[in-house]
Write a protein that holds these residues in place. Structure first.
Motif, PDB file in Angstrom:
ATOM      1  N   THR A 163     -85.828  46.959 -71.507  1.00  0.00           N
ATOM      2  CA  THR A 163     -85.968  45.624 -70.879  1.00  0.00           C
ATOM      3  C   THR A 163     -86.368  44.771 -71.841  1.00  0.00           C
ATOM      4  O   THR A 163     -86.725  44.905 -72.909  1.00  0.00           O
ATOM      5  N   ARG A 166     -72.205  47.509 -71.802  1.00  0.00           N
ATOM      6  CA  ARG A 166     -73.639  47.001 -71.057  1.00  0.00           C
ATOM      7  C   ARG A 166     -73.448  45.936 -70.332  1.00  0.00           C
ATOM      8  O   ARG A 166     -73.737  46.011 -69.230  1.00  0.00           O
ATOM      9  N   TYR A 167     -72.574  44.999 -70.720  1.00  0.00           N
ATOM     10  CA  TYR A 167     -72.321  43.788 -69.912  1.00  0.00           C
ATOM     11  C   TYR A 167     -71.439  44.211 -68.595  1.00  0.00           C
ATOM     12  O   TYR A 167     -71.949  43.648 -67.417  1.00  0.00           O
ATOM     13  N   ASN A 223     -74.180  45.851 -66.254  1.00  0.00           N
ATOM     14  CA  ASN A 223     -75.105  44.791 -65.831  1.00  0.00           C
ATOM     15  C   ASN A 223     -74.549  44.093 -64.586  1.00  0.00           C
ATOM     16  O   ASN A 223     -74.805  44.081 -63.654  1.00  0.00           O
ATOM     17  N   ASN A 233     -75.218  37.731 -66.872  1.00  0.00           N
ATOM     18  CA  ASN A 233     -75.749  38.960 -67.058  1.00  0.00           C
ATOM     19  C   ASN A 233     -75.458  39.199 -68.733  1.00  0.00           C
ATOM     20  O   ASN A 233     -75.564  40.399 -68.881  1.00  0.00           O
ATOM     21  N   TYR A 264     -80.485  44.268 -69.835  1.00  0.00           N
ATOM     22  CA  TYR A 264     -80.125  45.322 -69.770  1.00  0.00           C
ATOM     23  C   TYR A 264     -80.136  45.770 -68.183  1.00  0.00           C
ATOM     24  O   TYR A 264     -80.441  44.882 -67.364  1.00  0.00           O
ATOM     25  N   PRO A 265     -79.483  46.696 -67.904  1.00  0.00           N
ATOM     26  CA  PRO A 265     -79.310  47.231 -66.533  1.00  0.00           C
ATOM     27  C   PRO A 265     -80.660  47.297 -65.836  1.00  0.00           C
ATOM     28  O   PRO A 265     -80.631  46.913 -64.669  1.00  0.00           O
ATOM     29  N   ASP A 267     -83.143  45.124 -66.092  1.00  0.00           N
ATOM     30  CA  ASP A 267     -83.508  43.851 -65.780  1.00  0.00           C
ATOM     31  C   ASP A 267     -82.674  43.530 -64.457  1.00  0.00           C
ATOM     32  O   ASP A 267     -83.159  42.556 -63.830  1.00  0.00           O
ATOM     33  N   MET A 268     -81.375  43.948 -64.384  1.00  0.00           N
ATOM     34  CA  MET A 268     -80.787  43.674 -63.151  1.00  0.00           C
ATOM     35  C   MET A 268     -81.169  44.258 -62.181  1.00  0.00           C
ATOM     36  O   MET A 268     -81.438  43.736 -60.838  1.00  0.00           O
TER      37      MET A 268
END
Ligand SMILES: *Cc1c(COP(=O)(O)O)cnc(C)c1O
Length: 371
Positions: free
Chosen positions: A4, A276-277, A280, A348, A353-354, A356-357
């Motif tokens: 994160t 990664r995006y 996210n 995002n 990072y995931p 954080d989502m």
């Protein structure tokens, strides 16, 4: 890996840019540089070279130019520097950033024709082909890759095929996509690709850049309609003086950008960042829909960078209140920009990072005051 963001910022920026950056990118700005010293100029040259390497495998045919200002300055540098007096520009638009290109062309008195597909439709290559077949005066075609207004991706390969079939110059505003999605300018027949420091490369704001087909850039000598934004002259100076900018350059920002490029390499390059995006964005859109918030765009045209959501259709909803509550919880989101529906946006990209989502979704769930 449950990475994160470092907590030295009061909140995470879930916006189209500037974005949350890594601490190491920000730390890279903690020294001063002399703009004509070799140390700095080598940094510039290395940055330019890395950018071309990100854009294509056919690096011999392409070059890059850095330009002071935000992304729009760079778009304007291209629009005002590459279309000769006798030329004519076709702009394909489906949002505010496409419209901004039209506005720029008008300011510079460039002969322009526009196809407006509306905010909720993708640009259609077939319409482009029909227009190019009907109007032989068109010399240049410009389009936005990821239209940040809605989060829509346009079909740049199909458009490129149409543009090249008719032998036109292809200009792409890849501001919010370059570095975040795999592409090759040579394969896509792109002559001028525009992006900026503070989007998917994850640098801080202060300059933009253009990846240009060198043979096309050579044709731009003496074409520019402004002095400061003369793309050809900026390039010539950088080439001939080994990384010197024409006027004061944003030295600290360039050094931070170089660090951001190294971190992109460390992450595993554009393909890994794209993964990664995408992850996210999938967590965000699926999670929000579970919480009763509808996504504006169909999956087929949704970019992995920013997502538009409809307002809940109840009177008790207020975007301002949601914004304030999420800000308190550590997340800054973004208002909508379209005229046909009430929407807000969540980005995002950046040092996000995931995990954080997931944290964002928990915060949204705890703050559904409209239910
Ligand atoms: C961010 C962005 C720009 C540039 O905007 P600036 O505010 O000038 O940096 C241009 N086009 C698109 C698609 C963008 O997302």
């Amino acid at each position: 890996m449950t990475q994160t963001t470092t907590t030295d910022n009061p909140y995470l920026l879930l916006t189209p840019g500037p974005l949350s950056t890594s601490r190491t990118v920000r730390e890279a700005m903690m020294r001063d540089w002399c703009t004509w010293d070799r140390d700095y100029n080598e940094l510039v040259q290395s940055t330019r070279q890395k950018l071309v390497g990100l854009a294509t495998t056919q690096t011999d045919d392409y070059t890059s130019v850095l330009m002071q200002g935000s992304g729009s300055f760079c778009v304007e540098a291209v629009i005002s520097s590459v279309i000769p007096k006798a030329g004519k520009l076709l702009v394909l638009t489906n949002g505010a950033y496409g419209d901004r290109i039209v506005q720029m062309a008008q300011v510079h008195g460039i002969h322009t024709t526009v196809i407006d597909f509306g905010e909720l439709a993708q640009v259609e290559a077939r319409a482009v082909e029909q227009t190019l077949a009907a109007d032989g005066a068109i010399t240049h075609v410009a389009v936005v890759h990821s239209e940040t207004t809605t989060g829509m991706l346009n079909p740049i390969a199909e458009i490129g095929a149409a543009v090249k079939k008719y032998g036109k110059v292809y200009i792409l505003d890849a501001m919010s996509s370059f570095g975040g999605i795999p592409l090759d300018v040579a394969e896509l027949s792109i002559d001028f690709l525009i992006s900026s420091a503070n989007k998917c490369i994850q640098g801080v704001p202060g300059f933009g850049f253009v990846i240009a087909k060198t043979s096309e850039l050579h044709k731009c000598a003496g074409v520019a309609r402004t002095l400061s934004l003369d793309l050809y002259d900026q390039w010539k100076t950088m080439e001939e003086q080994n990384g010197k900018w024409r006027y004061t350059s944003p030295t600290h920002v360039v050094r931070a950008f170089y660090q951001a490029l190294l971190e992109l390499e460390q992450e595993g390059g554009v393909a890994k960042r794209y993964e990664r995006y995408k992850q996210n964005q999938a967590i965000l859109s699926e999670g929000m829909e579970r919480l009763g918030l509808r996504v504006l765009l169909p999956k087929e045209s949704q970019s992995p960078f920013i997502t538009s959501f409809y307002y809940p259709e109840v009177e008790s909803f207020s975007f301002a209140e949601l914004y304030e509550r999420l800000k308190q919880a550590g997340f800054v989101i973004y208002p909508g920009k379209i005229s046909q529906a009430n929407t807000f946006r969540i980005g995002n990209i950046g040092e996000v990072y995931p995990a954080d989502m997931e944290r964002l979704l928990t915060a949204v769930e705890a703050n559904r005051f409209w239910l």
